[in-house]
Design an enzyme around this catalytic site. Structure first.
Site, PDB file in Angstrom:
ATOM      1  N   CYS A  43      36.231  -7.044  32.431  1.00  0.00           N
ATOM      2  CA  CYS A  43      37.137  -6.877  31.291  1.00  0.00           C
ATOM      3  C   CYS A  43      36.349  -7.040  29.993  1.00  0.00           C
ATOM      4  O   CYS A  43      35.600  -8.002  29.837  1.00  0.00           O
ATOM      5  CB  CYS A  43      38.256  -7.912  31.367  1.00  0.00           C
ATOM      6  SG  CYS A  43      39.245  -8.026  29.846  1.00  0.00           S
ATOM      7  N   CYS A  52      41.851  -6.216  30.967  1.00  0.00           N
ATOM      8  CA  CYS A  52      42.802  -6.642  31.988  1.00  0.00           C
ATOM      9  C   CYS A  52      44.146  -5.947  31.785  1.00  0.00           C
ATOM     10  O   CYS A  52      44.678  -5.923  30.671  1.00  0.00           O
ATOM     11  CB  CYS A  52      43.064  -8.144  31.904  1.00  0.00           C
ATOM     12  SG  CYS A  52      41.671  -9.184  32.353  1.00  0.00           S
ATOM     13  N   GLY A  87      60.815  -5.353  55.336  1.00  0.00           N
ATOM     14  CA  GLY A  87      60.386  -3.972  55.130  1.00  0.00           C
ATOM     15  C   GLY A  87      61.475  -2.938  55.352  1.00  0.00           C
ATOM     16  O   GLY A  87      61.289  -1.774  55.001  1.00  0.00           O
ATOM     17  N   CYS A 118      37.703 -10.528  28.171  1.00  0.00           N
ATOM     18  CA  CYS A 118      37.605 -11.865  28.785  1.00  0.00           C
ATOM     19  C   CYS A 118      36.539 -11.935  29.868  1.00  0.00           C
ATOM     20  O   CYS A 118      36.281 -13.001  30.414  1.00  0.00           O
ATOM     21  CB  CYS A 118      38.955 -12.316  29.334  1.00  0.00           C
ATOM     22  SG  CYS A 118      39.365 -11.592  30.936  1.00  0.00           S
ATOM     23  N   CYS A 129      44.605 -12.308  30.868  1.00  0.00           N
ATOM     24  CA  CYS A 129      43.499 -12.086  29.934  1.00  0.00           C
ATOM     25  C   CYS A 129      43.567 -13.101  28.787  1.00  0.00           C
ATOM     26  O   CYS A 129      42.550 -13.701  28.410  1.00  0.00           O
ATOM     27  CB  CYS A 129      43.565 -10.666  29.392  1.00  0.00           C
ATOM     28  SG  CYS A 129      42.063 -10.108  28.571  1.00  0.00           S
TER      29      CYS A 129
HETATM   30 ZN    ZN Z   1      40.661  -9.771  30.406  1.00  0.00          ZN
END
Ligand code: ZN
Lengths: 218, 318
Positions: free
Chosen positions: B251, B276, B42, B254, B282
């Site tokens: 989505c 997506c 970090g 999909c 996807c």
């Molecule tokens: Zn998708």
């Protein structure tokens, strides 16, 4: 260094024994260094795991080892002062090898070094001798590389911290008797602290400052 | 700044470049910065960023990190806002195909190194993979304190009060923390870090991720890292815990749920759907036979077959 001017080759060969030819560097500087770097990166990203290093056919002068030489050729250059412990410092051939292949200035004060090479890790100086970095620039601390490490030792420590899923057992030798206390103290000053790389025969492992040393149950 | 990371052909025609473009001295310097970055999770390690044949702002930091770690056996995936097919992703992928002749892929599972801008793949990454982020502004405290000397001091002292004040002002004004991108995190209980302009939806993915994460900021000359399995906590308050964006629909193409969605325009009469953001994810789901509620819609089907990236409204762009 010669002090008198040479008059001819015959005279020189009579005066000093022929200097052995400088051992070669990586056969494939680009890809050998890349492979060695990835091993070092994986070792630091996954503390305590053993990562294979192919030393690329390096035959450095003793007591420098092929794996340590590979790390030096991968990580060192004229921007990185390097400190050598007594056995390495005593070898002109080692110094000539490192100077020629890396250009790194060799320093006599541990605290001035970006990297340290330790040829006799059983008697190494305290980790606190090296540059620990500052609170604002902890990245300026030293990376200490221990040579001749054997990962098969019986006595193990338990590691926790970033890069370790739960905890991991780690064993390495030779290291000084007070070594693990020093490593624990090193990690307590996080984000300051040094990073350790252990160089074996064909493998390396690492303990960055972020790794905590847990008390091992017997 | 130009529109894309288009790399001029003259870069390749000159012919005289090293493997992966960077010279060995530069790679060594970047590699040392990467090792220190991993050792101090970090913390932003300064490095001497080099001129690259693409403008700042188009991934020069990520490109330099990728070039320093890349080997002949690697398989590289390049994504930009979840997509492999945007001009930037195509251009940067071509850069490494030409300068390093490495294998490239669009499949998340096949890649050994994934360089990304703005998204993290939906498919969980493994311990054998490395995720490289392109970072525009690495300093999470910069918009609160413009002086580098001061932010450096704040990190050194672990003084993150200002950041909490800012988040709390958000709550006072909006009733919740309004930050949705570049949502600050605390790494390994120590450093506050900017996870780059990914949506906060992706923040839980970087917590204890199995893959190594490397972040490169070219213009700002910083490299930072998160080792595998490192605790990464999104900053929040007990009474206002961190929450990710929720999407009320799956989505359209999909049917995936619990993934990050982009809005796409279907026609000029205001027809829209959500798909997506991770286009490889996807496509793989559709290839496996998953169908979303819009999959039968002719306009949606057209987008699905020609690629969804051109249709996105760009809502994920900051
Ligand atoms: Zn998708």
């Amino acid at each position: 260094m010669t002090t008198a001017p040479e008059t001819n080759a015959t005279q020189e060969s009579r005066k000093t024994p022929a200097t052995p030819p400088l051992a070669a560097g990586f056969q494939d500087p680009v890809h050998d260094a890349q492979a060695c770097f990835r091993a070092a990166m994986n070792a630091i990203a996954r503390p305590g795991t053993r990562q294979a290093v192919d030393a690329g056919g390096l035959t450095p002068p003793a007591p420098l080892t092929p794996v340590a030489a590979a790390l030096a050729l991968t990580l060192l250059d004229y921007d990185t002062p390097v400190w050598l412990d007594k056995p390495l410092m005593a070898s002109d051939a080692v110094k000539a090898f490192l100077r020629f292949h890396t250009g790194a200035p060799i320093v006599s004060e541990p605290v001035e070094a970006a990297f340290a090479l330790v040829g006799n890790p059983g008697q190494m100086i305290p980790l606190a001798s090296f540059n620990q970095g500052s609170a604002e620039y902890p990245d300026r601390s030293a990376t200490v590389i221990l040579l001749g490490q054997d990962f098969g030792a019986v006595q193990a420590v338990t590691l926790q911290g970033p890069g370790i899923q739960d905890s991991a057992a780690f064993s390495v030798s030779p290291v000084p008797p007070v070594f693990w206390e020093q490593v624990a103290a090193n990690s307590r000053q996080f984000p300051r602290g040094i990073d350790l790389i252990f160089a074996g025969d064909a493998e390396i492992a690492a303990l960055p400052r972020s790794t905590r040393i847990m008390p091992t149950e017997v | 700044m130009t529109d894309t990371a288009q790399i001029p052909d003259s870069v390749y025609e000159q012919g005289e470049y090293n493997f992966a473009y960077l010279d060995e001295q530069t790679k060594r310097m970047i590699r040392r910065a990467i090792l220190k970055g991993i050792a101090i999770p970090g913390y932003q390690v300064p490095f001497a960023s080099r001129e690259m044949p693409m403008p700042y702002g188009w991934g020069t930091g990520g490109v330099q990190v990728t070039a320093a770690i890349l080997g002949r056996d690697d398989c590289l995936k390049m994504i930009d806002q979840g997509s492999d097919d945007t001009t930037n992703a195509v251009s940067l992928r071509g850069f490494f195909e030409k300068t390093a002749e490495v294998r490239t892929t669009c499949e998340t599972a096949e890649a050994t190194i994934i360089q990304t801008r703005h998204r993290i793949p939906e498919k969980p990454l493994t311990g054998d993979q490395i995720l490289v982020f392109q970072v525009p502004i690495p300093e999470p405290l910069r918009f609160l304190e413009p002086r580098e000397t001061e932010t450096r001091k704040m990190h050194a002292l672990e003084d993150y009060g200002l950041m909490h004040v800012k988040l709390y002002e958000d709550i006072a004004k909006n009733g919740h923390i309004a930050t949705t991108y570049a949502y600050p995190v605390k790494v390994n209980d120590r450093y506050v870090m900017d996870p780059s302009p990914t949506p906060k939806f992706d923040n839980p993915k970087i917590d204890r991720m199995a893959a190594l994460q490397l972040y490169g900021a070219g213009r700002e000359k910083r490299i930072y890292a998160i080792p595998p399995y490192t605790k990464v906590k999104s900053l929040d308050f007990e009474d206002y815990p961190f929450e990710i964006q929720k999407f009320d629909k799956p989505c359209g193409l999909c049917g995936a749920e619990n993934v990050y969605l982009d809005e796409v325009i279907l026609d000029d009469r205001g027809g829209r759907m959500f798909v997506c953001s991770d286009s490889d994810y996807c496509e793989e789901r559709r290839a496996d036979g998953h169908l979303g509620p819009m999959a039968a819609d002719p306009a949606a089907a057209r987008i699905s077959s020609t690629g969804i990236d051109g249709a996105k409204t760009g809502e994920t762009v900051r």
